[in-house]
Scaffold this motif. Sequence first.
Motif, mmCIF file in Angstrom:
data_model
loop_
_atom_site.group_PDB
_atom_site.id
_atom_site.type_symbol
_atom_site.label_atom_id
_atom_site.label_comp_id
_atom_site.label_asym_id
_atom_site.label_seq_id
_atom_site.Cartn_x
_atom_site.Cartn_y
_atom_site.Cartn_z
ATOM 1 N N VAL A 132 -0.717 105.498 62.389
ATOM 2 C CA VAL A 132 -0.631 106.946 62.144
ATOM 3 C C VAL A 132 0.397 107.592 63.055
ATOM 4 O O VAL A 132 1.215 108.403 62.631
ATOM 5 C CB VAL A 132 -2.011 107.618 62.378
ATOM 6 N N THR A 133 0.347 107.245 64.337
ATOM 7 C CA THR A 133 1.270 107.876 65.287
ATOM 8 C C THR A 133 1.460 106.991 66.506
ATOM 9 O O THR A 133 0.667 106.074 66.755
ATOM 10 C CB THR A 133 0.750 109.272 65.730
ATOM 11 N N PHE A 134 2.523 107.256 67.234
ATOM 12 C CA PHE A 134 2.793 106.571 68.494
ATOM 13 C C PHE A 134 2.899 107.631 69.582
ATOM 14 O O PHE A 134 3.764 108.500 69.572
ATOM 15 C CB PHE A 134 4.080 105.747 68.378
ATOM 16 N N LEU A 135 1.975 107.515 70.541
ATOM 17 C CA LEU A 135 1.811 108.511 71.585
ATOM 18 C C LEU A 135 2.229 107.896 72.920
ATOM 19 O O LEU A 135 1.599 106.931 73.365
ATOM 20 C CB LEU A 135 0.314 108.844 71.591
ATOM 21 N N GLY A 136 3.299 108.374 73.526
ATOM 22 C CA GLY A 136 3.707 107.796 74.814
ATOM 23 C C GLY A 136 5.110 108.213 75.214
ATOM 24 O O GLY A 136 5.736 109.060 74.582
ATOM 25 N N SER A 137 5.603 107.578 76.272
ATOM 26 C CA SER A 137 6.869 107.974 76.890
ATOM 27 C C SER A 137 8.080 107.481 76.104
ATOM 28 O O SER A 137 7.973 106.569 75.293
ATOM 29 C CB SER A 137 6.965 107.365 78.285
ATOM 30 N N ASP A 138 9.221 108.079 76.426
ATOM 31 C CA ASP A 138 10.503 107.602 75.915
ATOM 32 C C ASP A 138 11.081 106.681 76.996
ATOM 33 O O ASP A 138 11.681 107.139 77.968
ATOM 34 C CB ASP A 138 11.421 108.805 75.658
ATOM 35 N N PHE A 139 10.892 105.370 76.817
ATOM 36 C CA PHE A 139 11.276 104.423 77.870
ATOM 37 C C PHE A 139 12.792 104.286 78.038
ATOM 38 O O PHE A 139 13.271 103.993 79.128
ATOM 39 C CB PHE A 139 10.678 103.042 77.588
ATOM 40 N N VAL A 140 13.537 104.463 76.953
ATOM 41 C CA VAL A 140 15.002 104.390 77.070
ATOM 42 C C VAL A 140 15.466 105.521 77.989
ATOM 43 O O VAL A 140 16.277 105.328 78.900
ATOM 44 C CB VAL A 140 15.692 104.503 75.690
ATOM 45 N N GLU A 141 14.889 106.691 77.762
ATOM 46 C CA GLU A 141 15.250 107.856 78.577
ATOM 47 C C GLU A 141 14.883 107.628 80.047
ATOM 48 O O GLU A 141 15.634 108.012 80.956
ATOM 49 C CB GLU A 141 14.518 109.090 78.005
ATOM 50 N N GLU A 142 13.756 106.992 80.299
ATOM 51 C CA GLU A 142 13.364 106.691 81.684
ATOM 52 C C GLU A 142 14.412 105.792 82.343
ATOM 53 O O GLU A 142 14.814 106.008 83.493
ATOM 54 C CB GLU A 142 11.999 106.002 81.713
ATOM 55 N N GLY A 143 14.867 104.765 81.616
ATOM 56 C CA GLY A 143 15.901 103.868 82.148
ATOM 57 C C GLY A 143 17.190 104.630 82.424
ATOM 58 O O GLY A 143 17.853 104.413 83.443
ATOM 59 N N ARG A 144 17.513 105.547 81.530
ATOM 60 C CA ARG A 144 18.733 106.352 81.712
ATOM 61 C C ARG A 144 18.640 107.198 82.979
ATOM 62 O O ARG A 144 19.591 107.322 83.734
ATOM 63 C CB ARG A 144 18.928 107.309 80.527
ATOM 64 N N LYS A 145 17.460 107.797 83.201
ATOM 65 C CA LYS A 145 17.299 108.654 84.388
ATOM 66 C C LYS A 145 17.484 107.835 85.663
ATOM 67 O O LYS A 145 18.090 108.312 86.629
ATOM 68 C CB LYS A 145 15.911 109.300 84.391
ATOM 69 N N ALA A 146 16.941 106.614 85.679
ATOM 70 C CA ALA A 146 17.099 105.752 86.862
ATOM 71 C C ALA A 146 18.587 105.438 87.058
ATOM 72 O O ALA A 146 19.113 105.515 88.174
ATOM 73 C CB ALA A 146 16.298 104.462 86.680
ATOM 74 N N GLY A 147 19.273 105.110 85.969
ATOM 75 C CA GLY A 147 20.702 104.792 86.042
ATOM 76 C C GLY A 147 21.524 105.981 86.495
ATOM 77 O O GLY A 147 22.447 105.860 87.303
ATOM 78 N N GLN A 148 21.162 107.166 86.004
ATOM 79 C CA GLN A 148 21.921 108.373 86.342
ATOM 80 C C GLN A 148 21.863 108.663 87.841
ATOM 81 O O GLN A 148 22.838 109.105 88.441
ATOM 82 C CB GLN A 148 21.368 109.568 85.539
ATOM 83 N N TRP A 149 20.697 108.394 88.443
ATOM 84 C CA TRP A 149 20.587 108.627 89.885
ATOM 85 C C TRP A 149 21.602 107.755 90.626
ATOM 86 O O TRP A 149 22.287 108.215 91.539
ATOM 87 C CB TRP A 149 19.163 108.330 90.379
ATOM 88 N N LEU A 150 21.733 106.499 90.206
ATOM 89 C CA LEU A 150 22.687 105.592 90.861
ATOM 90 C C LEU A 150 24.129 106.040 90.610
ATOM 91 O O LEU A 150 24.962 106.017 91.514
ATOM 92 C CB LEU A 150 22.500 104.155 90.355
ATOM 93 N N VAL A 151 24.407 106.444 89.375
ATOM 94 C CA VAL A 151 25.760 106.920 89.052
ATOM 95 C C VAL A 151 26.118 108.091 89.973
ATOM 96 O O VAL A 151 27.197 108.127 90.573
ATOM 97 C CB VAL A 151 25.861 107.327 87.558
ATOM 98 N N ASP A 152 25.196 109.036 90.137
ATOM 99 C CA ASP A 152 25.445 110.201 91.001
ATOM 100 C C ASP A 152 25.588 109.780 92.464
ATOM 101 O O ASP A 152 26.454 110.259 93.194
ATOM 102 C CB ASP A 152 24.304 111.225 90.889
ATOM 103 N N GLN A 153 24.718 108.877 92.881
ATOM 104 C CA GLN A 153 24.668 108.434 94.265
ATOM 105 C C GLN A 153 25.971 107.758 94.691
ATOM 106 O O GLN A 153 26.422 107.921 95.811
ATOM 107 C CB GLN A 153 23.495 107.437 94.389
ATOM 108 N N TYR A 154 26.544 106.991 93.796
ATOM 109 C CA TYR A 154 27.717 106.185 94.166
ATOM 110 C C TYR A 154 29.005 106.709 93.531
ATOM 111 O O TYR A 154 29.978 105.977 93.427
ATOM 112 C CB TYR A 154 27.484 104.717 93.769
#
Length: 322
Positions: A132-154
């Motif tokens: 019927v439905t899928f209830l939960g996080s957007d895991f691709v987006e979570e990975g992107r956020k982790a990557g973005q922190w590194l991109v900004d950091q370096y």
Amino acid sequence: MFRRLIALAAGASLALTALTACGSDSGSDSEGSITLGFSQVGAESGWRTANTKSIQDSAKKAGIELKFSDAQQKQENQIAAIRSFIKQKVDVIGFSPVVVTGWDAVLKEAKAADIPVVLTDRAVDSDPSLYVTFLGSDFVEEGRKAGQWLVDQYKDGADPVNIVQLEGTVGSAPAIDRKKGFEEVIGANPNLKVIASQSGDFTRAKGKEVMQALLKAHKDIDVLFAHNDDMGLGAMQAVEEAGLKPGEDIKIVTIDAVKDGMQALADGRFNFIVECSPLLGDQLMDVAKKIDAGEDVDKRIVTVETVFDQAAAKEALPTRQY
Ligand code: GYE
């Protein structure tokens, strides 16, 4: 004031439930109670423990009878649990699929028995008409956020940055998607290089073991990206035991934001956490009630989440629920 509002809302929804029960002429739900069969992945992480508690507490609060089964991270146990829920003729089946593939047969059996299925937390690759439905996080987006922190950091550095990645359970939606989102975003800076990537199965023990091996094989690790806090915490111990300072000699970025992870972040031993909320219980019970009442539910319900750096973790920690 807020409490009074909640009490009012609860009262109103109780009244509504009573009305629905009286007005219903179908025999199946004559006592007005819903039975939810839930197959949980296991107890592999702090996230999972908080998720289980959320589901159990919310079921109680909502007056839903919960049949709970722990699959100990084995797909065959989940399939057996779902078959048993079908046999018991529960009203709704919920489950958090340990891996993405291999669900078609059992989902078809549930459909044939006319029992609606709700995916919580993790996705499957089956035909969407089977649930019927899928209830939960957007895991691709979570990975992107982790990557973005590194991109900004370096962003200003010219030196190569050597990253090791601890992946979650092989074949699970969060491991596949977090890796995808992370690698997509760090691709923007050619200095950011993943020099090794291995599964730590989302557990602390495996995270430590794999990191010990990685530290032996690579003397030049700058960053660890772990797909969850628990693997990051295990790896953090390995880093310390190797005589290095986590958070300084090796920067640590993780996903989840459970209490132990947030403590490590507040203490300066982690550097950044992307939140993944395990508090899915209330939404799951709402969805179960709607389905039982024959109401429409959205095909995809995405969890709202944030990110934490060290200062934000210090601030959030005292009121963190899990
Ligand atoms: O991040 C990890 C857990 O599926 C989102 O599973 C969940 C993941 C979570 O073991 O800690």
